[in-house]
Design a protein around this motif. Sequence first.
Motif, PDB file in Angstrom:
ATOM      1  N   ILE A  34       0.855  -1.202   0.000  1.00 49.40           N
ATOM      2  CA  ILE A  34       0.000   0.000   0.000  1.00 49.40           C
ATOM      3  C   ILE A  34       0.884   1.244   0.000  1.00 49.40           C
ATOM      4  N   ASN A  37       2.457   1.753  -3.396  1.00 47.75           N
ATOM      5  CA  ASN A  37       1.471   2.285  -4.345  1.00 47.75           C
ATOM      6  C   ASN A  37       1.280   3.781  -4.134  1.00 47.75           C
ATOM      7  N   LEU A  38       1.199   4.181  -2.887  1.00 42.63           N
ATOM      8  CA  LEU A  38       1.021   5.598  -2.573  1.00 42.63           C
ATOM      9  C   LEU A  38       2.241   6.412  -2.992  1.00 42.63           C
ATOM     10  N   HIS A  41       2.141   7.413  -6.598  1.00 42.77           N
ATOM     11  CA  HIS A  41       0.976   8.140  -7.114  1.00 42.77           C
ATOM     12  C   HIS A  41       1.245   9.643  -7.204  1.00 42.77           C
ATOM     13  N   MET A 155      -8.586   9.862  -0.096  1.00 39.77           N
ATOM     14  CA  MET A 155      -8.227   8.513  -0.529  1.00 39.77           C
ATOM     15  C   MET A 155      -8.420   7.556   0.641  1.00 39.77           C
ATOM     16  N   ILE A 157      -7.941   4.113   2.600  1.00 37.56           N
ATOM     17  CA  ILE A 157      -6.840   3.154   2.676  1.00 37.56           C
ATOM     18  C   ILE A 157      -7.366   1.855   3.296  1.00 37.56           C
ATOM     19  N   TYR A 178     -10.757   8.417  -4.101  1.00 37.15           N
ATOM     20  CA  TYR A 178      -9.900   7.301  -4.501  1.00 37.15           C
ATOM     21  C   TYR A 178      -9.928   6.244  -3.401  1.00 37.15           C
ATOM     22  N   CYS A 180      -7.266   3.140  -2.086  1.00 37.54           N
ATOM     23  CA  CYS A 180      -5.943   2.533  -2.234  1.00 37.54           C
ATOM     24  C   CYS A 180      -5.919   1.207  -1.494  1.00 37.54           C
ATOM     25  N   GLU A 184      -3.825  -1.819  -5.934  1.00 40.14           N
ATOM     26  CA  GLU A 184      -3.952  -0.672  -6.847  1.00 40.14           C
ATOM     27  C   GLU A 184      -4.551   0.540  -6.136  1.00 40.14           C
ATOM     28  N   ILE A 185      -4.513   1.665  -6.858  1.00 37.77           N
ATOM     29  CA  ILE A 185      -5.237   2.874  -6.439  1.00 37.77           C
ATOM     30  C   ILE A 185      -6.338   3.087  -7.463  1.00 37.77           C
TER      31      ILE A 185
END
Length: 193
Positions: A34, A37-38, A41, A155, A157, A178, A180, A184-185
């Motif tokens: 996670i 991914n962040l 972004h 977003m 989480i 969004y 996350c 994926e996001i």
Amino acid sequence: MTDIATEKKQLRQKYIQERSHLNPIQWQKKCDRISLNLLKHPLIQESQVILSYISHKQEPDLSLLYRHHPIIWGIPRCQGKDLIWHQWHWGKKLRRGAYSIFEPYKTSPKIDLETVQLILVPAVACDKKGYRLGYGGGFYDRLLAQKPWQNIPTMGIIFDFAYVEKLPTEKWDQPLNYICTEKEIIPISGSRL
């Protein structure tokens, strides 16, 4: 208790229990994915002030993100029914506060709310329309319903198993922009930003 409130309570128990069954190695791997991914972004890369949270009850832990993205992080402190946001940097001491959640000290500098560029929102589960299931206190729904917060991207989480088709919602529930997960996001189509 209304039918929706009962359904939310049951779902909350289900996803918290599923989260608690992750062994420490699985949990850490998912948390690190996670964070990675962040880190990739654009919203994270372009932001200098982000509101976030400290992991509680095996929520996704964003320590890897905090260590590798040294910006101004805003971490909440509960005060009554409100969240007060304080500046925090990786490694700075926190105290156990309301609900046994780690939070900044009252004396920590507060965040200038006009500088906030993104809000990372902890959740128990999220759905494909951006609605989140929290712990039932309504802290984030109250926050996101206020005018100054409505134009800041949000977003949720969560772990991938908690990303579901549809959650029960009530009129005060605020959708996120969004979601996350460790996979994926996901931008929420039709979101306000």
